[in-house]
Design an enzyme around this catalytic site. Structure first.
Site, short mmCIF file in Angstrom:
data_model
loop_
_atom_site.label_atom_id
_atom_site.label_comp_id
_atom_site.label_asym_id
_atom_site.label_seq_id
_atom_site.Cartn_x
_atom_site.Cartn_y
_atom_site.Cartn_z
N ASN A 103 41.00 42.78 55.56
CA ASN A 103 41.79 42.08 56.56
C ASN A 103 41.37 42.43 57.99
O ASN A 103 41.52 41.63 58.90
CB ASN A 103 43.29 42.37 56.36
CG ASN A 103 43.82 41.66 55.12
OD1 ASN A 103 43.14 40.82 54.54
ND2 ASN A 103 45.03 42.02 54.71
N CYS B 132 49.87 28.32 50.23
CA CYS B 132 49.08 29.15 49.31
C CYS B 132 50.01 29.65 48.23
O CYS B 132 51.22 29.42 48.29
CB CYS B 132 48.40 30.29 50.04
SG CYS B 132 49.52 31.58 50.51
N VAL C 18 51.70 28.33 60.34
CA VAL C 18 50.93 28.93 61.45
C VAL C 18 51.59 28.63 62.79
O VAL C 18 50.97 28.72 63.83
CB VAL C 18 49.45 28.47 61.47
CG1 VAL C 18 48.70 29.01 60.28
CG2 VAL C 18 49.35 26.95 61.54
N ASP D 28 51.30 43.96 50.57
CA ASP D 28 50.06 43.89 49.78
C ASP D 28 49.95 45.00 48.73
O ASP D 28 48.97 45.04 47.98
CB ASP D 28 48.84 43.94 50.71
CG ASP D 28 48.60 42.61 51.41
OD1 ASP D 28 49.28 41.63 51.06
OD2 ASP D 28 47.73 42.54 52.30
N ARG E 141 37.82 38.28 45.91
CA ARG E 141 38.14 38.05 47.32
C ARG E 141 38.43 39.37 48.04
O ARG E 141 38.24 39.46 49.25
CB ARG E 141 39.37 37.15 47.44
CG ARG E 141 39.14 35.71 47.03
CD ARG E 141 40.35 34.86 47.39
NE ARG E 141 40.85 35.30 48.69
CZ ARG E 141 42.14 35.43 48.99
NH1 ARG E 141 43.07 35.15 48.13
NH2 ARG E 141 42.50 35.83 50.19
#
Ligand code: UD1
Length: 422
Positions: free
Chosen positions: A23, A118, A125, A308, A400
Site C-alpha cells: 500500500n 469492489c 471516492v 487488513d 496481488r
C-alpha cells in the site's frame, strides 16, 4: 487457475523476511508524476498490483523500469503524453485513483476513470474529489470518468475530512505539494504509509509538517526534484506471518518487523496469549500455551487494529478457547471469509458489522475459495492449523499482495504447495 494446498502442521521455526509495503508502494509510485526528474524506489514488493500500477503509469507516458529482480523501481515522468487513466486499467485496482491528484497538480488537467465497487463494499471516492475541489479543482463526472481541471493551477486550501480515509489523504497530500500557498488537511489518516509518502515527498523538495498526526500542513512549492526512497516495511504482511506460529506453535522471527508498525495488533496478540519480542533484526513470535484465548477486536484507522488484519485474526480465533467478538468498522462487507472458514468447521455468526466466533477444538481441512486478498491468506493460515488438507482456489487474489507466500511459509516448516492448473 492456480490453487494452494496446505496440510495441517506441527510447530514452525525459522525466519521470514518481510517485504516493502504494497500500500505504501502504490502511493509512492504515482508521486513520480509530480516531477520531471527521476524517482527511484528501493525495497519494492514483487506483486501483481505493482505491475498494474506500472502499466497505468506507462499508459500516461511515464517510464517504469524494474531493477534487481523488481526490488528497485526506477521511474521517470519527464514526458507525460496522455492525461487519461483508462477504465480498463483502473477497474483492476482501486489505488489507480491516486494518479488523479499528482497529474492535476503538475499539468492542471486529468481524466481518470471511476474505480467502481469492489468485493469488500461500495468504496466511494467522494472524499478524494472533495479534497481536490477544496484546492480549486473543477470537476465533472461524465460517462464513468472524473474530468478534472485547474486552469490557473491548484491553490492551497483547508480540507476537512468528515471521516478518515487513507487514499483521500494521500491524493490530497500529493496534490497540495504543488498548489500555490498553504494547505491544511484536518482529520488526516495517520497510517505509516502516509508518513512514508510524506518522507519521500520531502526528499523531492516538498514542504510538509505534521505527517503521522491528524493535521498535516503543506506549503506549496513551484517544482519537485527527483529522489531515491526505500518503501516502508509491510505491516500487514508482517502481522499476517506473525500469526503463523500462533496457529501452529513454535517460534518465528520476522525480519524487518517493528513494534511501532503493529502496536494495536501486538496488544491483542498479548491478550490472546501470544508473546512478541523485539530482536536485533525484527520481531520474534511464540505462543505462551498450547491454546489461544478468545478476545474481542474492533477495527479502526491507525493506530487502531487494522481492517487488513481482521480476516487473519478471525481465522486464529476460530480455534480459540471461548467466544470472540470481531467488529468491522471500516468496510461494510468484509466478512466474506466467514462462510469459507465455516466450511472448515468454524462456528461464526455474522450480524451486520459484527462477527461472533465460538472457538472449536480443531478446524478441519476443506476445499475453500479465496474471495479477496486478506481473506485468501486467512484461509491459508487456517489450513496450517487444520486437520488434513485444505485446498484454497482463486489464489490470484493472493498474488496481488503477498510475494512468495509458499516459499516464505515452507521456509519455516509449513506444509504448503502451489498447484498450477491449466
Ligand atoms: C486503504 C488500503 C486498504 C485498507 C484501507 C483502510 C491502499 C491501496 N489500500 O484503502 O488496504 O484496507 O486503506 O486501512 O492503500 N471512503 C469514503 N469515501 C472516499 C474514500 C473512502 O466514503 O472517498 C470510506 C471507505 O468506503 C471506507 C473508509 O472511508 O469505509 C476508509 O477507506 P480508505 O481509508 O479510503 O481506504 P482506501 O484508501 O481505499
Amino acid at each position: 487457475m492456480d490453487s494452494i494446498i496446505v496440510t495441517g502442521n506441527g510447530p514452525l521455526s525459522g525466519q521470514i523476511s518481510i517485504a516493502g509495503a504494497k500500500n505504501a508502494c502504490l502511493t509512492l509510485m504515482p508521486a513520480t508524476l509530480l516531477s520531471e526528474e527521476p524517482l527511484t524506489l528501493t525495497n519494492a514488493p514483487r506483486l501483481s498490483d505493482i505491475a498494474t500500477m506500472s502499466e497505468l503509469l506507462g499508459s500516461l507516458g511515464a517510464e517504469v523500469t524494474q531493477l534487481q529482480d523488481g526490488k528497485v523501481l526506477a521511474m521517470s515522468s519527464h514526458d507525460l503524453n496522455n492525461h487519461t487513466a483508462d477504465y480498463d486499467i483502473v477497474r483492476k485496482m482501486r489505488a489507480s485513483i491516486l494518479v488523479l491528484g499528482p497529474m492535476l497538480a503538475r499539468d492542471g488537467h486529468a481524466i481518470v476513470s471511476l474505480p467502481g465497487g469492489c468485493a469488500i463494499g461500495a468504496r466511494p471516492v467522494d472524499l478524494h474529489l472533495r479534497a481536490l475541489e477544496a484546492l480549486g479543482a473543477e470537476l465533472e463526472l461524465k460517462d464513468g470518468y472524473v474530468h478534472a481541471k485547474a486552469p490557473g493551477g491548484l491553490k492551497g486550501g483547508t480540507i476537512d475530512f468528515p471521516l478518515v480515509s487513507v487514499g483521500a489523504t494521500e491524493n490530497a497530500l500529493m496534490a497540495a505539494t504543488l498548489a500555490k500557498g498553504t494547505t491544511v488537511i484536518n482529520n488526516a489518516a495517520r497510517e505509516p504509509e502516509i508518513v512514508d509518502l510524506a518522507e519521500c515527498l520531502q526528499k523531492m523538495g516538498a514542504q510538509i509538517e505534521g505527517e503521522g498526526t491528524s493535521t498535516i500542513t503543506i506549503q506549496g512549492v513551484d517544482r519537485l526534484n527527483g529522489a531515491t526512497h526505500p518503501v516502508v516495511t509491510d505491516r500487514i504482511e508482517l502481522g499476517t506471518y506473525m500469526l503463523a506460529p500462533a496457529f501452529c506453535g513454535g517460534e518465528v522471527e520476522l525480519l524487518g518487523g517493528r513494534m511501532s508498525l503493529v502496536g494495536a495488533f501486538c496488544e491483542k496478540l498479548d491478550e490472546a496469549g501470544i508473546d512478541v519480542t523485539e530482536t536485533d533484526h525484527g520481531l520474534s513470535v511464540r505462543r505462551r500455551h498450547d491454546h489461544i484465548k478468545a478476545i474481542n477486536v474492533t477495527t479502526e484507522p491507525f493506530p487502531g487494529f487494522p481492517t487488513d488484519l481482521q480476516a487473519q485474526m478471525m481465522a486464529l480465533l476460530c480455534a480459540a478457547e471461548g467466544v470472540s467478538v470481531l467488529e468491522e468498522t471500516i468496510f461494510e462487507n468484509r466478512f466474506m471469509h466467514a462462510p469459507e472458514l465455516m466450511r472448515m468447521g468454524a462456528q461464526i455468526d455474522v450480524q451486520g458489522g459484527t462477527a461472533t466466533v465460538t472457538g472449536v477444538k480443531q478446524l478441519k481441512g476443506a476445499p475453500v475459495m479465496a474471495t479477496d486478498l486478506r481473506a485468501s491468506v486467512s484461509l491459508i493460515l487456517a489450513g496450517l492449523a487444520a486437520e488434513g488438507e485444505t485446498k484454497v482456489s482463486r489464489v490470484y487474489h493472493l498474488d496481488r499482495g503477498y510475494e512468495h507466500v509458499v516459499r516464505k511459509l515452507s521456509g519455516v516448516g509449513a506444509n504448503i504447495e502451489r498447484i498450477h492448473n491449466s
